[in-house]
Design an enzyme around this catalytic site. Structure first.
Site, PDB file in Angstrom:
ATOM      1  N   GLU A 305      -2.566   5.567  19.500  1.00 36.86           N
ATOM      2  CA  GLU A 305      -1.773   6.667  18.958  1.00 36.86           C
ATOM      3  C   GLU A 305      -0.637   7.078  19.900  1.00 36.86           C
ATOM      4  O   GLU A 305      -0.807   7.095  21.120  1.00 36.86           O
ATOM      5  CB  GLU A 305      -2.695   7.871  18.718  1.00 36.86           C
ATOM      6  CG  GLU A 305      -2.004   9.108  18.196  1.00 36.86           C
ATOM      7  CD  GLU A 305      -2.921  10.318  18.151  1.00 36.86           C
ATOM      8  OE1 GLU A 305      -2.517  11.334  17.544  1.00 36.86           O
ATOM      9  OE2 GLU A 305      -4.040  10.254  18.706  1.00 36.86           O
ATOM     10  N   LYS A 367       0.857  10.862   9.574  1.00 29.16           N
ATOM     11  CA  LYS A 367      -0.451  11.509   9.563  1.00 29.16           C
ATOM     12  C   LYS A 367      -0.471  12.665   8.571  1.00 29.16           C
ATOM     13  O   LYS A 367       0.382  13.545   8.598  1.00 29.16           O
ATOM     14  CB  LYS A 367      -0.791  12.004  10.968  1.00 29.16           C
ATOM     15  CG  LYS A 367      -2.196  12.568  11.100  1.00 29.16           C
ATOM     16  CD  LYS A 367      -2.478  12.963  12.550  1.00 29.16           C
ATOM     17  CE  LYS A 367      -3.907  13.477  12.714  1.00 29.16           C
ATOM     18  NZ  LYS A 367      -4.177  13.877  14.114  1.00 29.16           N
ATOM     19  N   CYS A 420      -6.177   9.474  14.801  1.00 30.05           N
ATOM     20  CA  CYS A 420      -7.031  10.414  15.536  1.00 30.05           C
ATOM     21  C   CYS A 420      -8.175  10.913  14.657  1.00 30.05           C
ATOM     22  O   CYS A 420      -8.930  10.123  14.109  1.00 30.05           O
ATOM     23  CB  CYS A 420      -6.184  11.554  16.099  1.00 30.05           C
ATOM     24  SG  CYS A 420      -7.055  12.584  17.308  1.00 30.05           S
TER      25      CYS A 420
END
Length: 552
Positions: A305, A367, A420
């Site tokens: 990430e 995201k 995540c």
């Protein structure tokens, strides 16, 4: 001895009862990763039952009064559980202690206190149906499982360390998640592990019902374990032909990541590690041909990430370096920051890029499920006026992506992108529009939490999503635990927390659509409805037995 232990809890009151609730809640947290000591639930959950027995047996004639005292005990138990299981979150506030350190005690205490409200509610619901026989175990399972589902959905949700995760502490007991999901396992965990509390019930009152209930619970547990054993013994899907992965884990400290003078060093570290330079340890999910030289034979290079301490699209030299790194027909799958807009303030996204061997960005995912306070501030205007800011220090925080969608890289099946903690949300990791991917890609940066228990819990949840969906997970982390996980939750290969290294692996194949992937939380709903039916019937029978003068 068991009777003496139960009597001690039943007869406790005041501060002593509160201390017991906090203590046994903390004990229950030992069932979670990395310890995975799920047998502790055989002690902690019966302890909760006995504490509730003692509180509800005292003279509280009205239902609201009974529910209030049960809510307090459940909250205390939950506070101990979440404090012991989530203390590591405070580490994120120490990365830049000069700016955020003062917030650490509040985060460590306020988050568990807030999450424990759900368990207080669950215990209150159980108190509404509480009896002196085995049905109170069903009542507790009903209440806690329902609020665990709510905890995963209310206010964007935070399902971390669900009771079902503790039940599924090992690969064998993980397999029933393919049927009922982690929330269904939460119901079963309470039903099974709280059941020993009925062993201390008075025999004349409990009668044959107690033994029938215990036998049914024992058979249920054996059946779940048997299902797991059969599933693991079966022949799994073959690896995807023609796909060869390399995961890169640089283990860069979070404090070093955004220092301007480290930009080039960090980028160069990724380039050199990708070809096995700089003394990186080399892992291999299959022992054969370990330590492939350079990127020969690698079809997909995976970085974690937010790799770049800059905007990749505004650094043509970096894209040229990536193009020079990648052999023909090799793609880079990497986390990155993305920005939109020409004028300030701009919109920033936490993204995944797919980059081909020409250095061209072929596709991107933004995201969708952002971390409150970490990536954005809820009630931003109010909280910023109080001097608060999000931990990432991105101006204005990140903007959420529109929707999750599968991405199809060259030479590989489509994958579901997960950044995540998006991997922590059951039922939300795959788009349900019918376009089922062949695998899940989870890129993360767990460096925020150092070498604590948090990254191990994160890994465990990735394994749970693999079992629930019947899909493999490829997990690339900045500082661990990077891993390739097959569709039954087995780790094919990994890089340990804190290690610098690369991992070469085949891509495991997808399993047929699981029951949970097909039906979602419907099995949980059925279990809750059946439990509710049992409880309502028990209340009606109790009312008949007590006669018209009964109170409550």
């Amino acid at each position: 001895m068991l009777q003496r232990f139960a009597d001690t809890l039943v007869l406790s009151w005041g501060r002593r009862r509160a201390a017991f609730a906090l203590f046994f809640g903390a004990v229950a947290a030992l069932a979670q990763a990395p310890l995975g000591a799920f047998p502790v639930l055989l002690v902690s959950l019966p302890a909760l039952v006995w504490l509730l027995d003692g509180a509800l047996s005292q003279s509280r004639p009205t239902l609201p009064a009974r529910m209030r005292v049960a809510a307090l005990i459940g909250w205390l138990f939950g506070f101990g559980y979440f404090l012991a299981g989530l203390w590591w979150i405070g580490g994120a506030f120490l990365v830049e202690a000069e700016d955020f350190g003062w917030m650490m005690p509040f985060a460590v205490l306020i988050m568990p206190a807030g999450l424990a409200l759900f368990w207080g509610l669950g215990s209150a619901l159980a108190a509404a149906f509480w009896t002196e026989d085995w049905r109170r175990i069903v009542a507790l399972a009903f209440g806690l499982a329902l609020v665990e589902w709510l905890r995963g959905h209310v206010l964007t949700g935070f399902p971390w360390n669900a009771l079902g995760d503790g039940f599924a502490a090992n690969t064998l007991m993980m397999q029933p998640a393919a049927l009922v999901g982690v929330y269904g396992l939460s119901f079963l965990a309470v039903l099974i592990f709280a059941a020993p509390a009925v062993l201390t019930d008075p025999l004349p009152q409990s009668g044959r019902g107690r033994f029938a209930f215990l036998l049914a619970v024992a058979l249920l547990f054996a059946g779940l374990a048997g299902y797991g054993a059969v599933r693991l013994a079966g022949t799994g899907s073959a690896d995807v032909a023609g796909v060869r992965l390399r995961l890169v884990q640089p283990a860069i400290a979070q404090r070093d990541k955004w220092v301007p003078e480290n930009r080039q060093w960090i980028f160069d570290s990724y380039l050199s590690l990708s070809v096995g330079a700089d003394g990186a340890s080399v892992g291999e999910a299959h022992a054969a041909d370990a330590g492939t030289a350079g990127l020969e034979g690698i079809t997909h290079l995976v970085w974690p990430e937010s790799v770049f301490p800059f905007l990749l699209t505004e650094e043509p030299e970096a894209l040229s370096a990536i193009a020079a790194l990648l052999p023909e027909n090799t793609s880079l799958l990497t986390g990155a920051l993305r920005a939109e807009g020409e004028t300030r303030p701009r919109d920033f996204f936490n993204s995944i890029y797919v980059i081909d061997s020409d250095g061209t960005i072929q596709d991107a995912y933004d995201k969708v499920h952002l971390v409150p306070f970490g990536e954005y501030l809820p009630l931003r205007g109010v909280l910023e006026s109080l001097g608060l800011e999000n931990l990432t220090k991105v101006p204005g925080g990140f903007t959420a992506g529109y929707r999750r969608r599968p991405i199809t890289p060259v030479l590989a099946p489509p994958f579901s992108p997960l950044i995540c903690y998006e991997i922590a949300f059951p039922g939300e990791v795959v788009n349900r529009d019918g376009s089922r991917p062949g695998w899940m890609l989870n890129v993360t940066n767990d460096a925020w939490f150092g070498e604590s228990i948090g990254p191990y819990q994160h890994l465990h949840q990735a394994r749970m999503r693999a079992v629930e969906e019947g899909l493999p997970v490829v997990r690339a982390a900045n500082t661990g635990v990077s891993a390739v996980i097959d569709a039954r939750g087995r780790i094919r290969g990994s890089i340990a927390l804190g290690d610098v290294g690369i991992l070469d692996a085949n891509l495991p194949g997808a399993e047929p659509l699981t029951v949970h992937a097909r039906l979602g939380d419907a099995p949980l709903a059925v279990m809750l409805l059946v439990a509710l039916g049992v409880l309502v019937r028990g209340r009606m029978r109790a009312a008949r037995d007590q006669g018209p003068g009964a109170t409550g």
